[in-house]
Design a protein around this motif. Structure first.
Motif, short mmCIF file in Angstrom:
data_model
loop_
_atom_site.label_atom_id
_atom_site.label_comp_id
_atom_site.label_asym_id
_atom_site.label_seq_id
_atom_site.Cartn_x
_atom_site.Cartn_y
_atom_site.Cartn_z
N PRO A 42 57.36 43.11 36.54
CA PRO A 42 56.85 44.21 35.72
C PRO A 42 57.92 44.76 34.79
O PRO A 42 59.07 44.96 35.19
N GLY A 43 57.53 44.96 33.54
CA GLY A 43 58.46 45.46 32.55
C GLY A 43 59.12 44.38 31.72
O GLY A 43 59.65 44.65 30.64
N SER A 44 59.12 43.13 32.21
CA SER A 44 59.71 42.04 31.44
C SER A 44 58.82 41.71 30.24
O SER A 44 57.64 42.06 30.19
N LEU A 45 59.41 41.03 29.26
CA LEU A 45 58.67 40.70 28.05
C LEU A 45 57.44 39.85 28.38
O LEU A 45 56.34 40.11 27.89
N LEU A 46 57.63 38.82 29.22
CA LEU A 46 56.50 37.95 29.54
C LEU A 46 55.41 38.73 30.29
O LEU A 46 54.21 38.51 30.04
N HIS A 47 55.81 39.63 31.17
CA HIS A 47 54.81 40.43 31.89
C HIS A 47 54.01 41.27 30.91
O HIS A 47 52.77 41.33 30.99
N ARG A 48 54.68 41.92 29.97
CA ARG A 48 53.96 42.76 28.99
C ARG A 48 53.03 41.92 28.14
O ARG A 48 51.88 42.33 27.85
N VAL A 49 53.49 40.73 27.72
CA VAL A 49 52.65 39.87 26.88
C VAL A 49 51.41 39.42 27.64
O VAL A 49 50.27 39.53 27.14
N TYR A 50 51.61 38.92 28.86
CA TYR A 50 50.48 38.39 29.61
C TYR A 50 49.52 39.49 30.07
O TYR A 50 48.30 39.30 30.06
N MET A 51 50.03 40.64 30.44
CA MET A 51 49.14 41.72 30.84
C MET A 51 48.37 42.25 29.62
O MET A 51 47.20 42.64 29.74
N GLY A 52 49.01 42.26 28.45
CA GLY A 52 48.28 42.63 27.24
C GLY A 52 47.15 41.65 26.95
O GLY A 52 46.04 42.06 26.59
N ALA A 53 47.44 40.35 27.13
CA ALA A 53 46.39 39.33 26.93
C ALA A 53 45.27 39.50 27.95
O ALA A 53 44.08 39.40 27.60
N GLU A 54 45.64 39.79 29.20
CA GLU A 54 44.60 40.00 30.22
C GLU A 54 43.74 41.21 29.87
O GLU A 54 42.53 41.21 30.14
N GLY A 55 44.34 42.25 29.31
CA GLY A 55 43.56 43.42 28.90
C GLY A 55 42.53 43.08 27.85
O GLY A 55 41.38 43.55 27.90
N LEU A 56 42.91 42.25 26.88
CA LEU A 56 41.96 41.83 25.85
C LEU A 56 40.87 40.93 26.44
O LEU A 56 39.68 41.09 26.13
N LEU A 57 41.26 40.00 27.31
CA LEU A 57 40.30 39.09 27.90
C LEU A 57 39.34 39.80 28.86
O LEU A 57 38.20 39.35 29.06
N ALA A 58 39.79 40.92 29.43
CA ALA A 58 38.93 41.67 30.36
C ALA A 58 37.64 42.10 29.68
O ALA A 58 36.59 42.23 30.32
N ARG A 59 37.70 42.32 28.37
CA ARG A 59 36.50 42.76 27.65
C ARG A 59 35.46 41.66 27.54
O ARG A 59 34.30 41.93 27.22
N ARG A 60 35.87 40.42 27.80
CA ARG A 60 34.93 39.30 27.78
C ARG A 60 34.68 38.76 29.20
O ARG A 60 34.29 37.62 29.38
N THR A 61 34.94 39.60 30.19
CA THR A 61 34.78 39.21 31.59
C THR A 61 33.62 39.98 32.21
O THR A 61 33.59 41.21 32.14
N ASP A 62 32.69 39.28 32.81
CA ASP A 62 31.56 39.93 33.49
C ASP A 62 31.87 40.25 34.94
O ASP A 62 31.38 41.24 35.47
N VAL A 63 32.69 39.41 35.59
CA VAL A 63 33.00 39.66 37.00
C VAL A 63 34.38 39.10 37.31
O VAL A 63 34.69 37.96 36.97
N PHE A 64 35.21 39.94 37.92
CA PHE A 64 36.51 39.51 38.45
C PHE A 64 36.33 39.18 39.93
O PHE A 64 35.81 40.00 40.69
N LEU A 65 36.83 38.00 40.33
CA LEU A 65 36.76 37.57 41.73
C LEU A 65 38.19 37.30 42.19
O LEU A 65 38.68 36.18 42.12
N PHE A 66 38.86 38.37 42.61
CA PHE A 66 40.27 38.26 43.00
C PHE A 66 40.38 37.61 44.37
O PHE A 66 39.66 37.96 45.29
N GLU A 67 41.35 36.70 44.53
CA GLU A 67 41.49 36.01 45.82
C GLU A 67 42.36 36.79 46.79
O GLU A 67 42.44 36.44 47.97
N SER A 68 43.04 37.83 46.32
CA SER A 68 43.87 38.64 47.22
C SER A 68 43.87 40.09 46.77
O SER A 68 43.68 40.40 45.59
N GLU A 69 44.07 40.98 47.72
CA GLU A 69 44.20 42.40 47.41
C GLU A 69 45.45 42.64 46.56
O GLU A 69 45.49 43.55 45.74
N TYR A 70 46.47 41.80 46.77
CA TYR A 70 47.70 41.92 46.00
C TYR A 70 47.44 41.75 44.50
O TYR A 70 47.84 42.59 43.69
#
Length: 415
Positions: free
Chosen positions: A158-186
């Motif tokens: 967390p806080g690294s450049l790659l983390h910020r880039v990928y989490m930003g991308a995940e935020g954008l992709l979340a808007r095109r996601t109907d259901v998240f199926l996480f394999e772990s609570e982590y």
């Protein structure tokens, strides 16, 4: 056992203690296309298990994956799975990291989804998740987009450049996601902390095991002392394992290690083993069936720096294999009340001491301890429940698409 810790499910996410019921209208046959990159490892096993379960319950299933990884083992596994894949297998070249060729892959996923009239696009891992959610399926058909992260981009610091880039991308992709199926609570917790919930349907669906995987092992005649099974990458903590092995041998212990798998750092690891004077104490073998391999080692060691919910830990625990693992990702969810036995990552001395404790433990005590862990895993990680929970997630996403549907209420149930 030392320490008691059970991570709570993040607010807004649901875990199931029992197999969810699915109404007749929700159980109608679906046309499901699983999209992922590499047909190797735990992610591939997860998809294979889901495909079998979904086909057995009347759904039509297909796969889109990379054409350049997996080798003959992937070819054979996909061939064995073919009777369950009414929508077939499509293999196209996919790069691990972002690349201009991703545009061609997106077009291929969209074309395949249109050709098989898919109504569920289920992406696995960062690359498969991006393809499944961004593919523009022609014809105006209603397709739900499901996403199962398998660690990957969520494991950057967390806080690294790659983390910020990928989490930003995940935020954008979340808007095109109907259901998240996480394999772990982590991973669900990391997503909530760094991406947000975005009001989407979310489920925590733990990886599941079949009853056959709890059968007792028959030990090999001359087992290795230590066993590693998995990808040969530095991020799996293997340099730390080699240092721990060197420390054990400096104590006068004639400990031998079997390393089973392949990966980009195989050559570097072999060179490091030689530099540490361990060449005669380590055997490297290619990937193979884990049940037969477990019988060839006295203690499974999982020294990873980051994980989601690794199948190799589940499989070893199910078989009551003595196990030393690091305290990362979703591994504490597997160990449950025994999570206090886990080892800090990146610490060769702590790893060496943990291995020595298990080696020196009375055989009866050791067997009883890991049988207790096996019994706990049997109660909490069911393959049938995994399949039902995924279908329940699809059904909730379809319900949310209906005109006038309200957002699913936030609720948390203890697993």
């Amino acid at each position: 056992m030392a320490g008691q810790r059970k991570p709570a499910a993040p607010a807004g996410l649901e875990t199931s203690a029992v197999t969810p019921s699915v109404s007749p209208s929700d159980a109608e046959p679906r046309r499901i296309l699983h999209v992922f990159r590499a047909p190797v490892g735990g992610l591939f096993r997860h998809v294979v298990d889901l495909a079998r379960l979904q086909a057995a319950t009347g759904h039509r299933v297909g796969i889109v994956c990379d054409a350049t990884t997996g080798g003959e083992r992937a070819v054979q596994a996909l061939s064995d799975l073919a009777p369950c894949l009414a929508l077939g297998v499509t293999r196209i070249p996919m790069r691990r990291n972002p690349h201009p060729s991703d545009l061609a892959c997106l077009r291929a996923v969209a074309a395949r989804a249109e050709a098989v009239a898919a109504d569920v696009l289920h992406g696995h891992g960062a690359k498969g998740g991006a393809y499944a959610r961004l593919a523009a399926v022609p014809g105006g058909r209603s397709v739900i987009r499901a996403y199962t992260p398998h660690g990957g981009s969520y494991n950057y610091r967390p806080g690294s450049l790659l983390h910020r880039v990928y989490m930003g991308a995940e935020g954008l992709l979340a808007r095109r996601t109907d259901v998240f199926l996480f394999e772990s609570e982590y991973v669900a917790g990391r997503h909530r902390a760094y991406v947000g919930t975005h009001g989407r349907v979310s489920r925590i669906v733990h990886n599941g095991l079949s009853e056959a995987e709890f059968a007792p092992l028959t030990p090999a005649a001359d087992p290795f002392d230590l066993l590693y099974v998995g990808e040969l990458r530095e991020a799996k903590g293997l340099p730390i394992l080699l240092q721990a092995l060197a420390l054990l041998r400096e104590e006068g212990r004639s400990v031998r290690l079997l390393m089973v798998g392949s990966g980009p750092d195989a050559g570097l690891l072999q060179a490091k083993a030689e530099a540490l004077g361990l060449a005669g104490a380590i055997a490297f073998e290619p990937a193979q069936n884990i049940r037969s391999v477990l019988a060839r080692g006295r203690i499974m060691v999982v020294p990873s720096f980051a994980e989601s919910l690794p199948y190799v830990v589940l499989e070893a625990a199910a078989a009551a294999q003595p196990l030393v693992a690091t305290d990362v990702g979703g591994i504490p969810e597997i160990f449950g009340s025994a999570a206090g036995d886990l080892v800090p990552a990146r610490d060769p001395i702590a790893l060496q001491r943990a291995i020595a404790r298990v080696l020196d433990e009375a055989p009866e005590s050791r067997a009883a301890r890991f049988r207790t862990l096996s019994d706990s895993v049997r109660q909490r990680f069911s393959m049938k429940r995994m399949g039902a929970d995924v279908l329940s997630g699809y059904a909730a996403a379809f319900r949310a698409r209906r005109p006038g549907a309200s957002a699913e209420p936030a609720r948390v149930e203890a697993a």
